[in-house]
Design a protein around this motif. Structure first.
Motif, PDB file in Angstrom:
ATOM      1  N   PRO A 189       0.811  -1.237   0.000  1.00  0.00           N
ATOM      2  CA  PRO A 189       0.000   0.000   0.000  1.00  0.00           C
ATOM      3  C   PRO A 189       0.833   1.269   0.000  1.00  0.00           C
ATOM      4  O   PRO A 189       0.430   2.281  -0.567  1.00  0.00           O
ATOM      5  CB  PRO A 189      -0.818  -0.130   1.292  1.00  0.00           C
ATOM      6  CG  PRO A 189      -0.030  -1.060   2.160  1.00  0.00           C
ATOM      7  CD  PRO A 189       0.661  -2.009   1.230  1.00  0.00           C
ATOM      8  N   LEU A 190       2.017   1.221   0.643  1.00  0.00           N
ATOM      9  CA  LEU A 190       2.861   2.407   0.659  1.00  0.00           C
ATOM     10  C   LEU A 190       3.315   2.769  -0.744  1.00  0.00           C
ATOM     11  O   LEU A 190       3.289   3.950  -1.137  1.00  0.00           O
ATOM     12  CB  LEU A 190       4.071   2.162   1.571  1.00  0.00           C
ATOM     13  CG  LEU A 190       5.066   3.321   1.692  1.00  0.00           C
ATOM     14  CD1 LEU A 190       4.367   4.571   2.254  1.00  0.00           C
ATOM     15  CD2 LEU A 190       6.244   2.926   2.578  1.00  0.00           C
ATOM     16  N   LEU A 191       3.735   1.775  -1.502  1.00  0.00           N
ATOM     17  CA  LEU A 191       4.131   2.032  -2.889  1.00  0.00           C
ATOM     18  C   LEU A 191       2.946   2.503  -3.707  1.00  0.00           C
ATOM     19  O   LEU A 191       3.103   3.356  -4.602  1.00  0.00           O
ATOM     20  CB  LEU A 191       4.735   0.763  -3.504  1.00  0.00           C
ATOM     21  CG  LEU A 191       6.098   0.319  -2.960  1.00  0.00           C
ATOM     22  CD1 LEU A 191       6.520  -1.000  -3.589  1.00  0.00           C
ATOM     23  CD2 LEU A 191       7.152   1.387  -3.245  1.00  0.00           C
ATOM     24  N   LYS A 192       1.775   1.951  -3.418  1.00  0.00           N
ATOM     25  CA  LYS A 192       0.583   2.374  -4.151  1.00  0.00           C
ATOM     26  C   LYS A 192       0.297   3.844  -3.889  1.00  0.00           C
ATOM     27  O   LYS A 192      -0.034   4.619  -4.819  1.00  0.00           O
ATOM     28  CB  LYS A 192      -0.606   1.518  -3.700  1.00  0.00           C
ATOM     29  CG  LYS A 192      -1.874   1.764  -4.511  1.00  0.00           C
ATOM     30  CD  LYS A 192      -1.738   1.223  -5.915  1.00  0.00           C
ATOM     31  CE  LYS A 192      -3.037   1.315  -6.681  1.00  0.00           C
ATOM     32  NZ  LYS A 192      -2.933   0.814  -8.072  1.00  0.00           N
ATOM     33  N   GLY A 223      -1.363   8.175 -11.329  1.00  0.00           N
ATOM     34  CA  GLY A 223      -2.044   7.078 -12.000  1.00  0.00           C
ATOM     35  C   GLY A 223      -1.695   6.915 -13.461  1.00  0.00           C
ATOM     36  O   GLY A 223      -2.325   6.128 -14.178  1.00  0.00           O
ATOM     37  N   VAL A 224      -0.683   7.658 -13.960  1.00  0.00           N
ATOM     38  CA  VAL A 224      -0.268   7.542 -15.357  1.00  0.00           C
ATOM     39  C   VAL A 224       0.640   6.319 -15.509  1.00  0.00           C
ATOM     40  O   VAL A 224       1.584   6.146 -14.742  1.00  0.00           O
ATOM     41  CB  VAL A 224       0.463   8.817 -15.820  1.00  0.00           C
ATOM     42  CG1 VAL A 224       0.908   8.668 -17.269  1.00  0.00           C
ATOM     43  CG2 VAL A 224      -0.444  10.021 -15.644  1.00  0.00           C
ATOM     44  N   GLY A 225       0.390   5.505 -16.504  1.00  0.00           N
ATOM     45  CA  GLY A 225       1.195   4.299 -16.707  1.00  0.00           C
ATOM     46  C   GLY A 225       0.744   3.175 -15.782  1.00  0.00           C
ATOM     47  O   GLY A 225      -0.147   3.336 -14.939  1.00  0.00           O
ATOM     48  N   THR A 226       1.363   2.027 -15.917  1.00  0.00           N
ATOM     49  CA  THR A 226       1.006   0.872 -15.094  1.00  0.00           C
ATOM     50  C   THR A 226       1.776   0.917 -13.782  1.00  0.00           C
ATOM     51  O   THR A 226       2.938   1.345 -13.732  1.00  0.00           O
ATOM     52  CB  THR A 226       1.304  -0.440 -15.832  1.00  0.00           C
ATOM     53  OG1 THR A 226       2.711  -0.527 -16.089  1.00  0.00           O
ATOM     54  CG2 THR A 226       0.564  -0.498 -17.159  1.00  0.00           C
ATOM     55  N   PHE A 227       1.131   0.482 -12.746  1.00  0.00           N
ATOM     56  CA  PHE A 227       1.740   0.466 -11.415  1.00  0.00           C
ATOM     57  C   PHE A 227       2.949  -0.460 -11.381  1.00  0.00           C
ATOM     58  O   PHE A 227       3.977  -0.150 -10.763  1.00  0.00           O
ATOM     59  CB  PHE A 227       0.677   0.026 -10.399  1.00  0.00           C
ATOM     60  CG  PHE A 227       1.165   0.008  -8.976  1.00  0.00           C
ATOM     61  CD1 PHE A 227       1.981   1.027  -8.472  1.00  0.00           C
ATOM     62  CD2 PHE A 227       0.824  -1.033  -8.125  1.00  0.00           C
ATOM     63  CE1 PHE A 227       2.438   1.012  -7.167  1.00  0.00           C
ATOM     64  CE2 PHE A 227       1.277  -1.054  -6.817  1.00  0.00           C
ATOM     65  CZ  PHE A 227       2.081  -0.035  -6.327  1.00  0.00           C
ATOM     66  N   ASP A 282       5.019  -1.335 -13.856  1.00  0.00           N
ATOM     67  CA  ASP A 282       6.178  -0.738 -14.537  1.00  0.00           C
ATOM     68  C   ASP A 282       6.766   0.399 -13.711  1.00  0.00           C
ATOM     69  O   ASP A 282       7.984   0.608 -13.707  1.00  0.00           O
ATOM     70  CB  ASP A 282       5.765  -0.213 -15.917  1.00  0.00           C
ATOM     71  CG  ASP A 282       5.457  -1.342 -16.884  1.00  0.00           C
ATOM     72  OD1 ASP A 282       6.051  -2.427 -16.729  1.00  0.00           O
ATOM     73  OD2 ASP A 282       4.627  -1.144 -17.795  1.00  0.00           O
ATOM     74  N   TRP A 283       5.908   1.165 -13.017  1.00  0.00           N
ATOM     75  CA  TRP A 283       6.412   2.257 -12.186  1.00  0.00           C
ATOM     76  C   TRP A 283       7.280   1.731 -11.050  1.00  0.00           C
ATOM     77  O   TRP A 283       8.340   2.290 -10.757  1.00  0.00           O
ATOM     78  CB  TRP A 283       5.234   3.041 -11.622  1.00  0.00           C
ATOM     79  CG  TRP A 283       5.646   4.178 -10.726  1.00  0.00           C
ATOM     80  CD1 TRP A 283       6.013   5.422 -11.113  1.00  0.00           C
ATOM     81  CD2 TRP A 283       5.761   4.140  -9.293  1.00  0.00           C
ATOM     82  NE1 TRP A 283       6.348   6.195 -10.021  1.00  0.00           N
ATOM     83  CE2 TRP A 283       6.204   5.429  -8.877  1.00  0.00           C
ATOM     84  CE3 TRP A 283       5.537   3.168  -8.331  1.00  0.00           C
ATOM     85  CZ2 TRP A 283       6.420   5.740  -7.540  1.00  0.00           C
ATOM     86  CZ3 TRP A 283       5.749   3.482  -7.003  1.00  0.00           C
ATOM     87  CH2 TRP A 283       6.180   4.753  -6.601  1.00  0.00           C
ATOM     88  N   ILE A 284       6.852   0.628 -10.425  1.00  0.00           N
ATOM     89  CA  ILE A 284       7.656   0.020  -9.363  1.00  0.00           C
ATOM     90  C   ILE A 284       8.983  -0.477  -9.930  1.00  0.00           C
ATOM     91  O   ILE A 284      10.045  -0.311  -9.313  1.00  0.00           O
ATOM     92  CB  ILE A 284       6.889  -1.135  -8.684  1.00  0.00           C
ATOM     93  CG1 ILE A 284       5.597  -0.635  -8.044  1.00  0.00           C
ATOM     94  CG2 ILE A 284       7.755  -1.797  -7.625  1.00  0.00           C
ATOM     95  CD1 ILE A 284       4.731  -1.740  -7.466  1.00  0.00           C
ATOM     96  N   LEU A 341      12.709   0.634  -8.785  1.00  0.00           N
ATOM     97  CA  LEU A 341      13.728  -0.307  -8.297  1.00  0.00           C
ATOM     98  C   LEU A 341      15.038  -0.162  -9.070  1.00  0.00           C
ATOM     99  O   LEU A 341      16.128  -0.271  -8.496  1.00  0.00           O
ATOM    100  CB  LEU A 341      13.213  -1.743  -8.415  1.00  0.00           C
ATOM    101  CG  LEU A 341      12.085  -2.144  -7.447  1.00  0.00           C
ATOM    102  CD1 LEU A 341      11.633  -3.554  -7.726  1.00  0.00           C
ATOM    103  CD2 LEU A 341      12.555  -2.009  -6.000  1.00  0.00           C
ATOM    104  N   THR A 342      14.960   0.038 -10.368  1.00  0.00           N
ATOM    105  CA  THR A 342      16.189   0.219 -11.156  1.00  0.00           C
ATOM    106  C   THR A 342      16.957   1.463 -10.720  1.00  0.00           C
ATOM    107  O   THR A 342      18.179   1.534 -10.857  1.00  0.00           O
ATOM    108  CB  THR A 342      15.862   0.324 -12.654  1.00  0.00           C
ATOM    109  OG1 THR A 342      14.907   1.379 -12.863  1.00  0.00           O
ATOM    110  CG2 THR A 342      15.286  -0.979 -13.179  1.00  0.00           C
TER     111      THR A 342
END
Length: 463
Positions: free
Chosen positions: A95-98, A107-111, A113-115, A119-120
């Motif tokens: 939930p924190l990452l959300k 909310g732009v892009g997929t969650f 891919d954003w994570i 991470l990278t």
């Protein structure tokens, strides 16, 4: 500006210098206190770059170590590996990452891919020079999270490496399976053509066709020998027949070697000579109508007839030998031509059979090679052994990696000292003051009459 003057300036503006220095140090201290702590976990990997095929054992061209390390670094920091980490740790349920995603990205892009992109940015990859050890550092606010994510990156990297090797091998294996099917059909077709031709031509195999050709060649040689003999006999018979014709034209048949060698003819000629001698004697003593005369004449006539008949028989025998020799020569020539045609046909069949046999062998060889290669590729597509091993797994770090109090304080002291000096210099440039007699002497159009030593050391009441 001399050092003594500079020190006097610092002394005169010590309050300003101390204030600036204290402000900078206080700011560094505040930064240390306020700045959130982050922890960096490290996992060490060993990459095997020996260049040996694990299936066939063949030695492959070994790339340079720098290129290997650069490639491995790019793979570890790739989006694909980061996505595997997201799935492995189930970070989409955090939930924190959300909350961060909705706050920063709207909310732009997929969650997911954003994570992965996040991470990278938190991972750092490095390696020692001329070393196959790869260090993967991951920074997070929690030491356990940093260790878990670092280990997840190592596992995802090894999984991605296996997929990068196995996926092309699987495609090659599928391609080879199709090629093997086509080559198997080609082998069956080539063998069928070979079998059908062997059945039509009567050639059962290599040994049979070679033995048959040897037999036909031997028969051809034998017929050739017989033809040469027949031609010699024919030439001799024609020569004798020609001699007969020439002797007949000259009336010298009696001198022919063939007739001279005829014992019966010679006997008849001797009897004829004796009968003619006896007839000559009788013709002198008797009249033509006398019985002895007629008897002797009849005997001479009979012997002449026998001589002529035997002569005709001898000449006919010579002619018959010539005719028989000519007929024999023609028959042998036809037989030889037939045998030559048979040998040529057999050679053509043998050549065609050799081509079909070679086609079948080539098809079989191509099929065997494809089967062997297909087996190796199929085995390689099932090989789940990675060339990377974990040297040191990541453990939760005890001390935070950021901030570093000693480093920050040292930097604050150095920076405070530099800024305080700069502030004093700037203040002096903006507001010049007299700090010593030298400063007065440096002023233009000013005459110094006297100097009271240690005047500044006295109290205002004393002055």
């Amino acid at each position: 500006m001399q050092l003594t003057n500079f020190l006097q300036i610092l002394r005169a503006r010590a309050v300003l210098a101390a204030a600036v220095f204290a402000g900078v140090v206080l700011a560094a201290l505040t930064l240390i206190i306020v700045m959130p702590k982050t922890y960096t976990a490290r996992v060490s990997l060993v990459s095997d770059a020996k260049g040996i095929d694990p299936v066939t054992g063949a030695v492959l061209p070994a790339p340079t170590l720098d290129s290997v390390m650069a490639t491995e670094t790019d793979i570890i920091k790739s989006h694909n590996v980061a996505l595997k980490v997201v799935d492995k740790l189930e970070l989409e349920n955090d939930p924190l990452l959300k909350t961060q995603y909705l706050k920063k990205n709207g909310g732009v892009g997929t969650f997911r891919d954003w994570i992965a992109d996040k991470l990278t940015g938190e991972v750092d990859v490095g390696s020692s020079r001329e070393s196959s050890v790869i260090n993967v550092d991951l920074t997070a606010a929690d030491p356990q999270v940093a260790a878990d994510r670092a280990n997840a990156f190592a596992a995802a990297y090894m999984q991605a490496g296996l997929e990068l090797k196995m996926e092309p091998a699987r495609r090659q294996a599928a391609w080879f399976q199709d090629q093997v099917k086509d080559l198997r059909s080609a082998v069956e077709s080539a063998q069928k053509r070979l079998s059908d031709y062997e059945r039509r031509s009567g050639l059962a195999g290599t040994d049979d066709k070679d033995s048959r050709l040897d037999v036909e060649n031997a028969r051809f040689a034998e017929i050739s020998t017989q033809l040469v003999t027949a031609q010699t006999t024919l030439a001799d018979a024609r020569s004798r027949l020609k001699q007969v014709g020439q002797a007949r034209e000259k009336g010298q048949l009696d001198q022919l070697p063939d007739l001279l060698g005829n014992s019966l003819l010679q006997t008849l000629k001797a009897d004829q000579s004796r009968a003619e001698a006896s007839f000559a004697d009788v013709s002198q003593r008797y009249d033509r109508n006398a019985p002895p005369y007629q008897s002797a004449a009849a005997q001479v006539a009979e012997l002449k007839r026998k001589v002529a008949a035997e002569l005709a028989t001898a000449i006919g025998s010579i002619r018959q030998v010539a005719e028989i020799s000519e007929q024999r020569t023609k028959e042998l020539q036809r037989t030889l031509d037939t045998q030559k045609t048979r040998i040529m046909q057999l050679k053509q069949k043998r050549d065609a059979l050799s081509i079909l046999t070679r086609d079948a062998d080539n098809a079989q060889q191509a099929y065997d090679t494809a089967m062997q290669r297909s087996g190796s590729v199929k085995l390689g597509s099932q090989l789940n052994q990675s060339g990377v091993a974990v040297l040191n797994a990541a453990i939760p770090p005890i001390k935070p990696s950021h901030p570093r109090p000693l480093l920050y304080m040292f930097a604050g002291i150095v920076l405070g000292g530099m800024l305080s000096i700069s502030a004093v210099v700037m203040a002096e440039l903006l507001d010049r003051r007299v700090h010593s007699g030298r400063d007065l002497a440096a002023l233009p159009d000013l005459l110094i009459l006297a100097e009271v030593p240690h005047l500044l050391d006295l109290s205002p009441q004393a002055i």
